[in-house]
Scaffold this motif. Sequence first.
Motif, PDB file in Angstrom:
ATOM      1  N   GLU A 321       0.810  -1.102  -0.087  1.00 30.14           N
ATOM      2  CA  GLU A 321      -0.026  -0.039   0.038  1.00 30.14           C
ATOM      3  C   GLU A 321       0.958   1.345  -0.021  1.00 30.14           C
ATOM      4  O   GLU A 321       0.458   2.235  -0.623  1.00 30.14           O
ATOM      5  CB  GLU A 321      -0.754  -0.040   1.134  1.00 30.14           C
ATOM      6  CG  GLU A 321      -2.182  -0.944   1.161  1.00 30.14           C
ATOM      7  CD  GLU A 321      -3.217  -0.581  -0.117  1.00 30.14           C
ATOM      8  OE1 GLU A 321      -3.258   0.585  -0.311  1.00 30.14           O
ATOM      9  OE2 GLU A 321      -3.387  -1.526  -0.651  1.00 30.14           O
ATOM     10  N   LYS A 324       1.922   1.801  -3.601  1.00 27.82           N
ATOM     11  CA  LYS A 324       1.102   2.141  -4.495  1.00 27.82           C
ATOM     12  C   LYS A 324       0.657   3.662  -4.231  1.00 27.82           C
ATOM     13  O   LYS A 324       0.535   4.272  -5.219  1.00 27.82           O
ATOM     14  CB  LYS A 324      -0.570   1.423  -4.073  1.00 27.82           C
ATOM     15  CG  LYS A 324      -0.383   0.060  -4.717  1.00 27.82           C
ATOM     16  CD  LYS A 324      -1.507  -0.976  -4.221  1.00 27.82           C
ATOM     17  CE  LYS A 324      -2.756  -0.233  -4.431  1.00 27.82           C
ATOM     18  NZ  LYS A 324      -4.001  -0.884  -3.763  1.00 27.82           N
ATOM     19  N   ARG A 363      -0.349  -8.004  -7.593  1.00 22.69           N
ATOM     20  CA  ARG A 363       0.292  -6.706  -7.308  1.00 22.69           C
ATOM     21  C   ARG A 363       1.263  -5.909  -8.325  1.00 22.69           C
ATOM     22  O   ARG A 363       0.804  -4.561  -8.683  1.00 22.69           O
ATOM     23  CB  ARG A 363       1.363  -6.886  -6.080  1.00 22.69           C
ATOM     24  CG  ARG A 363       0.675  -7.356  -4.530  1.00 22.69           C
ATOM     25  CD  ARG A 363       1.775  -7.332  -3.545  1.00 22.69           C
ATOM     26  NE  ARG A 363       0.962  -7.751  -2.363  1.00 22.69           N
ATOM     27  CZ  ARG A 363       1.697  -8.162  -1.415  1.00 22.69           C
ATOM     28  NH1 ARG A 363       2.995  -8.193  -1.413  1.00 22.69           N
ATOM     29  NH2 ARG A 363       0.978  -8.482  -0.085  1.00 22.69           N
ATOM     30  N   ASN A 365       0.142  -6.073 -11.388  1.00 20.65           N
ATOM     31  CA  ASN A 365      -1.162  -5.695 -12.332  1.00 20.65           C
ATOM     32  C   ASN A 365      -1.577  -4.305 -11.460  1.00 20.65           C
ATOM     33  O   ASN A 365      -1.842  -3.598 -12.495  1.00 20.65           O
ATOM     34  CB  ASN A 365      -1.876  -6.756 -12.612  1.00 20.65           C
ATOM     35  CG  ASN A 365      -1.692  -7.763 -13.232  1.00 20.65           C
ATOM     36  OD1 ASN A 365      -0.797  -7.844 -13.864  1.00 20.65           O
ATOM     37  ND2 ASN A 365      -2.494  -8.994 -13.281  1.00 20.65           N
ATOM     38  N   GLU A 366      -1.753  -4.328 -10.417  1.00 21.11           N
ATOM     39  CA  GLU A 366      -2.362  -3.149  -9.792  1.00 21.11           C
ATOM     40  C   GLU A 366      -1.305  -1.905 -10.053  1.00 21.11           C
ATOM     41  O   GLU A 366      -1.980  -0.907 -10.229  1.00 21.11           O
ATOM     42  CB  GLU A 366      -2.599  -3.507  -8.195  1.00 21.11           C
ATOM     43  CG  GLU A 366      -3.767  -4.152  -7.961  1.00 21.11           C
ATOM     44  CD  GLU A 366      -4.063  -4.059  -6.255  1.00 21.11           C
ATOM     45  OE1 GLU A 366      -4.083  -2.856  -5.684  1.00 21.11           O
ATOM     46  OE2 GLU A 366      -3.862  -4.910  -5.442  1.00 21.11           O
ATOM     47  N   GLU A 369      -1.893  -0.650 -13.608  1.00 23.84           N
ATOM     48  CA  GLU A 369      -3.083   0.002 -13.656  1.00 23.84           C
ATOM     49  C   GLU A 369      -2.889   1.024 -13.329  1.00 23.84           C
ATOM     50  O   GLU A 369      -3.370   2.096 -13.947  1.00 23.84           O
ATOM     51  CB  GLU A 369      -3.851  -0.840 -12.926  1.00 23.84           C
ATOM     52  CG  GLU A 369      -4.490  -2.069 -13.699  1.00 23.84           C
ATOM     53  CD  GLU A 369      -5.448  -2.900 -12.611  1.00 23.84           C
ATOM     54  OE1 GLU A 369      -6.182  -2.261 -11.859  1.00 23.84           O
ATOM     55  OE2 GLU A 369      -6.007  -4.023 -13.091  1.00 23.84           O
TER      56      GLU A 369
END
Length: 449
Positions: A321, A324, A363, A365-366, A369
């Motif tokens: 997190e 991200k 993860r 892929n996230e 994105e």
Amino acid sequence: MQLPETYRASFDIMRTKTLKKNKINVVTLGCSKNVYDSEVLMGQLRANNKEVVHEQEGNVVVINTCGFIANAKEESVNTILEYVQKKEAGAVDKVFVTGCLSERYKPDLQKEIPNVDEYFGTSELPNLLKALGADYKHELIGERLTTTPKNYAYLKIAEGCDRPCSFCAIPLMRGKHRSKPIDELVTESEKLAAKGVKELILIAQDLTYYGLDLYKKRNLAELLRNLVKVEGIEWIRLHYAFPTGFPLDVLEVMRQEPKICNYLDIPLQHISDAILKSMRRGTTQAKTTRLLQDFRAAVPEMTIRTTLIVGYPGETEEDFETLKEWVTQMRFERLGCFTYSHEENTHAYTLVDDVPDEIKQARANEIMEIQSQISWELNQQKIGQNYQCIIDRKEGNYFIGRTEFDSPDVDNEVLIDATKHYVKQGEFCNIKITEAADFDLYGEPVAAS
């Protein structure tokens, strides 16, 4: 039993399936450093009057392998097996293997795939040439058979790496950092320019370490000041800088010299302090963020490319997190994301590879994105703007070009409709951006303003 040399030579002639002159096919796998090494090998072979081709048909095959992460190793092994099968079927006469996989796993490969004629490590070019019936010519500074489009070429300024990153096997395969002298790199660049190369892409495992061994200081800025003087070179692009100890005088040269692209590839790998510490990166989230802020303050137009690793041992949901949120905040112009690969004989191999593969991939892929949305938003701002582009190639109904903010193969491309417009491959052209997707731009040629 050791056969006499004369007997062995005649035996080799009898064993060869054709009396025609050998054609040596060099097959390149992996990164730009391998591309460079293959080009040097091919240049040496050509200087020895050997017929050599790149990834075409030939009765003698040299496979330049990659051994960096699991996927690359698998591709290398599959390619070796493919050509061994061709040898057994009589389609090729000899198969040689070189490069990182061979350096790292030679005993295993010799045992598991014995039908390869010989394996060579990353520093055994003279021995490989000897096996191919050629001599290593020390006088060939910069004499390469380039395989990239004619307008750009890679310039490897150093070999090896002294960094202690826990996840990386490069030092095992490439050894300690070794810089090339500035005068040799200038000579090599001049020869490339004489062949029509307009863009140099500087590569090394770590550009920022350049010169410490030869000049007792970080000397990348001085190298750049010399390279910009090479007539015919219009763009110089920097790949693979390490964030710790970055020589800030490089930013001054980038700002002063129009030939230095406002572009920097700086793999950051992660941003959670706990993961950075375990990775042995020598930095923190605060230091990394401040460094990037310094970059953008010094060169506001700079495009920053980075790469990240997810699924490193011990990476928690909280660590992810943090990553991200930071990617969302930093809004990198270019970003790639890889899943962690558990590599033997690295420091991280002593840790438990405890993040399941499906979570690693999810993860990654996230992250991509998030980056796709950022890239789309940044690209929308380019619509209506004019950019100087270099035209690399024609593909189907499109000419494919790049701005100074994009490196080949990994970054955005500019597509020009070839059914409506003509641009010359290998040349610069002024392009007005008319449409933008997340990772592609569309444009049309306009007169330079």
